[in-house]
Write a protein that holds these residues in place. Structure first.
Motif, PDB file in Angstrom:
ATOM      1  N   GLN A   1     -42.207 -32.400 -11.552  1.00  0.00           N
ATOM      2  CA  GLN A   1     -41.472 -33.338 -12.404  1.00  0.00           C
ATOM      3  C   GLN A   1     -40.588 -34.235 -11.558  1.00  0.00           C
ATOM      4  N   SER A   2     -40.202 -33.753 -10.394  1.00  0.00           N
ATOM      5  CA  SER A   2     -39.503 -34.538  -9.377  1.00  0.00           C
ATOM      6  C   SER A   2     -39.527 -33.708  -8.099  1.00  0.00           C
ATOM      7  N   PRO A   3     -39.283 -34.329  -6.945  1.00  0.00           N
ATOM      8  CA  PRO A   3     -39.239 -33.548  -5.694  1.00  0.00           C
ATOM      9  C   PRO A   3     -37.860 -32.943  -5.435  1.00  0.00           C
ATOM     10  N   GLN A   4     -37.122 -32.576  -6.485  1.00  0.00           N
ATOM     11  CA  GLN A   4     -35.713 -32.240  -6.368  1.00  0.00           C
ATOM     12  C   GLN A   4     -35.428 -31.184  -5.301  1.00  0.00           C
ATOM     13  N   THR A   5     -36.061 -30.027  -5.416  1.00  0.00           N
ATOM     14  CA  THR A   5     -35.718 -28.960  -4.465  1.00  0.00           C
ATOM     15  C   THR A   5     -36.176 -29.296  -3.054  1.00  0.00           C
ATOM     16  N   PHE A   6     -37.290 -30.003  -2.935  1.00  0.00           N
ATOM     17  CA  PHE A   6     -37.792 -30.349  -1.599  1.00  0.00           C
ATOM     18  C   PHE A   6     -36.860 -31.330  -0.889  1.00  0.00           C
ATOM     19  N   LYS A   7     -36.314 -32.284  -1.636  1.00  0.00           N
ATOM     20  CA  LYS A   7     -35.421 -33.227  -0.953  1.00  0.00           C
ATOM     21  C   LYS A   7     -34.116 -32.538  -0.571  1.00  0.00           C
ATOM     22  N   GLN A   8     -33.696 -31.547  -1.340  1.00  0.00           N
ATOM     23  CA  GLN A   8     -32.524 -30.779  -0.932  1.00  0.00           C
ATOM     24  C   GLN A   8     -32.827 -29.966   0.326  1.00  0.00           C
ATOM     25  N   LEU A   9     -34.036 -29.415   0.391  1.00  0.00           N
ATOM     26  CA  LEU A   9     -34.428 -28.664   1.585  1.00  0.00           C
ATOM     27  C   LEU A   9     -34.541 -29.573   2.806  1.00  0.00           C
ATOM     28  N   LEU A  10     -34.915 -30.836   2.594  1.00  0.00           N
ATOM     29  CA  LEU A  10     -34.936 -31.787   3.706  1.00  0.00           C
ATOM     30  C   LEU A  10     -33.529 -32.035   4.242  1.00  0.00           C
ATOM     31  N   MET A  11     -32.522 -31.987   3.355  1.00  0.00           N
ATOM     32  CA  MET A  11     -31.136 -32.126   3.812  1.00  0.00           C
ATOM     33  C   MET A  11     -30.724 -30.896   4.613  1.00  0.00           C
ATOM     34  N   VAL A  12     -31.153 -29.703   4.157  1.00  0.00           N
ATOM     35  CA  VAL A  12     -30.904 -28.493   4.935  1.00  0.00           C
ATOM     36  C   VAL A  12     -31.587 -28.614   6.291  1.00  0.00           C
ATOM     37  N   GLY A  13     -32.745 -29.276   6.305  1.00  0.00           N
ATOM     38  CA  GLY A  13     -33.487 -29.469   7.543  1.00  0.00           C
ATOM     39  C   GLY A  13     -32.924 -30.550   8.443  1.00  0.00           C
ATOM     40  N   GLY A  14     -31.848 -31.204   8.015  1.00  0.00           N
ATOM     41  CA  GLY A  14     -31.176 -32.169   8.874  1.00  0.00           C
ATOM     42  C   GLY A  14     -31.751 -33.574   8.859  1.00  0.00           C
ATOM     43  N   MET A  15     -32.588 -33.913   7.860  1.00  0.00           N
ATOM     44  CA  MET A  15     -33.173 -35.259   7.816  1.00  0.00           C
ATOM     45  C   MET A  15     -32.130 -36.327   7.499  1.00  0.00           C
ATOM     46  N   ASP A  16     -31.033 -35.948   6.842  1.00  0.00           N
ATOM     47  CA  ASP A  16     -29.845 -36.788   6.642  1.00  0.00           C
ATOM     48  C   ASP A  16     -30.026 -37.903   5.602  1.00  0.00           C
ATOM     49  N   LYS A  17     -31.053 -38.729   5.744  1.00  0.00           N
ATOM     50  CA  LYS A  17     -31.329 -39.782   4.759  1.00  0.00           C
ATOM     51  C   LYS A  17     -32.829 -39.810   4.480  1.00  0.00           C
ATOM     52  N   TYR A  18     -33.190 -39.456   3.255  1.00  0.00           N
ATOM     53  CA  TYR A  18     -34.600 -39.354   2.875  1.00  0.00           C
ATOM     54  C   TYR A  18     -34.875 -40.282   1.706  1.00  0.00           C
ATOM     55  N   PHE A  19     -36.095 -40.838   1.673  1.00  0.00           N
ATOM     56  CA  PHE A  19     -36.561 -41.479   0.449  1.00  0.00           C
ATOM     57  C   PHE A  19     -38.071 -41.302   0.337  1.00  0.00           C
ATOM     58  N   GLN A  20     -38.563 -41.522  -0.862  1.00  0.00           N
ATOM     59  CA  GLN A  20     -39.995 -41.427  -1.126  1.00  0.00           C
ATOM     60  C   GLN A  20     -40.292 -42.184  -2.413  1.00  0.00           C
ATOM     61  N   ILE A  21     -41.306 -43.018  -2.389  1.00  0.00           N
ATOM     62  CA  ILE A  21     -41.824 -43.607  -3.620  1.00  0.00           C
ATOM     63  C   ILE A  21     -42.948 -42.692  -4.057  1.00  0.00           C
ATOM     64  N   VAL A  22     -42.703 -41.920  -5.119  1.00  0.00           N
ATOM     65  CA  VAL A  22     -43.484 -40.713  -5.357  1.00  0.00           C
ATOM     66  C   VAL A  22     -43.913 -40.605  -6.816  1.00  0.00           C
ATOM     67  N   LYS A  23     -45.120 -40.088  -7.030  1.00  0.00           N
ATOM     68  CA  LYS A  23     -45.602 -39.789  -8.371  1.00  0.00           C
ATOM     69  C   LYS A  23     -44.956 -38.504  -8.889  1.00  0.00           C
ATOM     70  N   CYS A  24     -44.545 -38.530 -10.163  1.00  0.00           N
ATOM     71  CA  CYS A  24     -43.995 -37.356 -10.828  1.00  0.00           C
ATOM     72  C   CYS A  24     -44.735 -37.182 -12.158  1.00  0.00           C
ATOM     73  N   PHE A  25     -44.648 -35.966 -12.715  1.00  0.00           N
ATOM     74  CA  PHE A  25     -45.474 -35.635 -13.871  1.00  0.00           C
ATOM     75  C   PHE A  25     -44.652 -34.848 -14.888  1.00  0.00           C
ATOM     76  N   ARG A  26     -44.714 -35.261 -16.146  1.00  0.00           N
ATOM     77  CA  ARG A  26     -44.029 -34.526 -17.210  1.00  0.00           C
ATOM     78  C   ARG A  26     -44.928 -34.487 -18.431  1.00  0.00           C
ATOM     79  N   ASP A  27     -45.154 -33.315 -18.931  1.00  0.00           N
ATOM     80  CA  ASP A  27     -46.006 -33.131 -20.108  1.00  0.00           C
ATOM     81  C   ASP A  27     -45.116 -33.194 -21.346  1.00  0.00           C
ATOM     82  N   GLU A  28     -44.782 -34.428 -21.749  1.00  0.00           N
ATOM     83  CA  GLU A  28     -43.851 -34.605 -22.854  1.00  0.00           C
ATOM     84  C   GLU A  28     -44.376 -35.669 -23.801  1.00  0.00           C
TER      85      GLU A  28
END
Length: 582
Positions: free
Chosen positions: A195-222
């Protein structure tokens, strides 16, 4: 060589030059002694000409058989056009055809490939590849590309790194329903589409990437609406070692950059409004501030007479409609019918006309005198010639109803101008929302949102009063982006999960990987995600995102062009160890 030039290239400077063009036959105009063909490609239209004096009989006969949308290649000489067309860039020239080759014939299209087509939405969705040939759709897709490129350019120039995150992830219970993908190699187990890359982008901050972005497909069954699709695109961003002010400044800068590059608009600093003020003044958390009609709460000036409808209401609230005093009784009755519709749900509406002579005429004159109505006008900021519309009832429901009426009236009055842009930050959202059916709290944004500094203790004593360190960016009455400062401490995250009703075992099963990562020096971090589809649509002067997606789904979530979703055969079901009970 299929072409030396495109159909949008040629100008008077090319006269007497031999060229090769390829494209689709847009129109054929046969006058007997002369034939004109409009040849079209992505870049424009070039007029071709053949006549009895300069064209062979064989070629003239071949041209007479050309149907619309047939793909051809021609060779010819650029000449000056006798009757110029100032409406197209190539209107000063035409090409005298000397050779023509049919590359692929076309059957009759199901609708005309014109800006103003005769095709309805359903048929155009089924033949979307033909619809894309039309300028409105083609131009929308090119516009989307331009916005996406500007986003990438701005973020890259400001030190952000684009990182791809997985599409096959773990299903979580938060948010909308997940789309589920069975795993053939792991019997009885399933991936989910993010539905979003939420936890992965937080893990990238733990990984020290500091500034991340992505133009990314997300999916919601609503359930779907005009501004929603089951798959959509986000501009997903995260930063480390930041506070809320850093995020707002960074992405206000991005939005200003887009307004400047796309529309040439130099923006002032964006206003900021608390969630509570947005609800009080506009009845929703994404107010359109291109126009006024702010709410005026009338309890203190309307609940002192014998009008029980108001006296028994939790909230009495009104808006002043510019120039509305000129409405006839029939027009006002239609407004009352509009708010009574099930989609709005009001039981009725009280109105006051602010007459040109300074007097007031209301639908409740029996209960309120001129002095009372003058106070209503003062509270709603109504002027001479305005109409005051008043609703009452439960606070939340009444605000939502009046908000819907405000937007409808603004649409009718032409106040929602698509070439005007009014951005706004909404801040200080509640951290938690109470589900009145279950009595449990759930996260208003997501469970990783941090409380505002100094409010953590309220989680234990008064969770409904805790404000989130969260923010939304609103543009023309639409939320185009939202984010928060994240929780980066394992113990605080565990406390948050507890208040959301997770047991320790459930929290560990769902989010143990994130909690574990926080033990290894997680930095303070926060971010935001923009809805690219919606952002592009609004910048393009529209609000329906489907028009800016190459191959959208319909209101039932179906792709009618490829007929998806579809059943799969028994062999695939067997291989996946799935059994459908029909």
């Amino acid at each position: 060589m299929y072409r030396s030039n495109t159909c949008g290239d040629l100008r008077t400077s090319h006269i007497n030059k031999e060229v090769v063009l390829s494209g689709w036959v847009h129109k054929v105009r046969d006058k007997g002694f002369v034939i004109w063909i409009d040849l079209r490609d992505r870049y424009g239209i070039t007029q071709l000409v053949l006549d009895q004096d300069r064209t062979s009989t064989e070629l003239l006969e071949k041209v007479k058989e050309l149907g619309r949308e047939t793909v051809i290649q021609i060779k010819g000489l650029v000449i000056e056009r006798a009757s110029k067309n100032p409406n197209i860039p190539t209107g000063d020239i035409e090409v005298l055809v000397t050779e023509l080759q049919i590359l692929n014939e076309s059957i009759l299209p199901p609708f005309t490939i014109e800006d103003n087509t005769d095709g309805g939405e359903d048929i155009r969705m089924k033949y979307r590849y033909l619809d894309i040939r039309r300028n409105p759709v083609k131009d929308n897709l090119i516009f989307r590309h331009k916005v996406s490129m500007e986003v990438r350019k701005y973020l890259s120039d400001h030190g952000f790194i684009e990182v791809e995150t997985p599409y096959l992830i773990k299903s979580t219970p938060e948010g909308a329903r997940d789309f589920i993908v069975p795993s053939r190699m792991n019997e009885g187990q399933f991936y989910a589409l993010p539905q979003s890359p939420q936890t992965f982008k937080q893990l990238l901050m733990v990984g020290g990437m500091d500034k991340y972005f992505q133009i990314v497909k997300c999916f919601r069954d609503e359930d779907l609406r005009a501004d929603r699709q089951p798959e959509f695109t986000q501009i997903d961003c995260e930063m480390a070692f930041v506070e809320q002010e850093d995020i707002l400044n960074a992405f206000e800068g991005l939005t200003k950059h887009l307004l400047k590059e796309v529309h040439g608009i130099d923006s002032q600093d964006f206003p900021r409004m608390t969630y509570d003020d947005a609800m009080r003044l506009y009845g929703n958390d994404k107010p359109d501030i291109r126009f006024g009609m702010e709410f005026g709460e009338l309890n203190t000036v309307a609940q002192h007479k014998d009008f029980n409808v108001f006296n028994s209401a939790e909230l009495v609230v009104g808006i002043a409609v510019p120039g509305g005093a000129s409405y006839t009784r029939k027009e006002i009755d239609k407004l009352i019918d509009w708010v009574r519709r099930p989609q709005v749900g009001a039981k009725g509406m009280v109105y006051v006309k602010c007459n040109e002579d300074g007097t007031y005429k209301s639908s409740v004159d029996k209960f309120y005198d001129q002095e009372d109505l003058a106070k209503w006008a003062e509270v709603t900021k109504a002027k001479t010639g305005d109409l005051i519309c008043v609703l009452s009832g439960n606070t939340n429901e009444t605000r939502a109803q009046l908000s819907a009426l405000r937007m409808e009236l603004a649409e009718r009055l032409g106040l929602r101008k698509p070439d005007e842009f009014a951005p706004l930050w909404v801040v200080d959202f509640p951290l938690l929302e109470l589900d009145e059916e279950t009595g449990h709290y759930h996260a208003m944004h997501h469970p990783f949102t941090s409380p505002k500094p100094g409010q953590l203790e309220l989680l234990e004593t008064n969770p409904g009063e805790v404000k989130a360190n969260a923010y939304d960016l609103v543009l023309n009455g639409n939320e185009i982006g939202g984010g928060s400062i994240r929780i980066h401490d394992k113990e605080i995250q565990a406390t948050m999960f507890k208040h959301l009703g997770f047991t320790q075992e459930q929290a560990k099963a769902q989010f143990g990987f994130l909690m574990d990562a926080f033990q290894y020096g997680a930095p303070p971090h926060g971010g935001i995600a923009f809805g690219l589809d919606r952002l592009v649509a609004i910048l393009g002067g529209q609000e329906t995102i489907r028009d800016f997606i190459a191959f959208p789904k319909n209101n039932s979530g179906r792709d009618v062009m490829i007929d998806a979703p579809a059943t799969i055969d028994d062999e695939q079901l067997k291989e996946l160890r799935l059994k459908l009970d029909l």
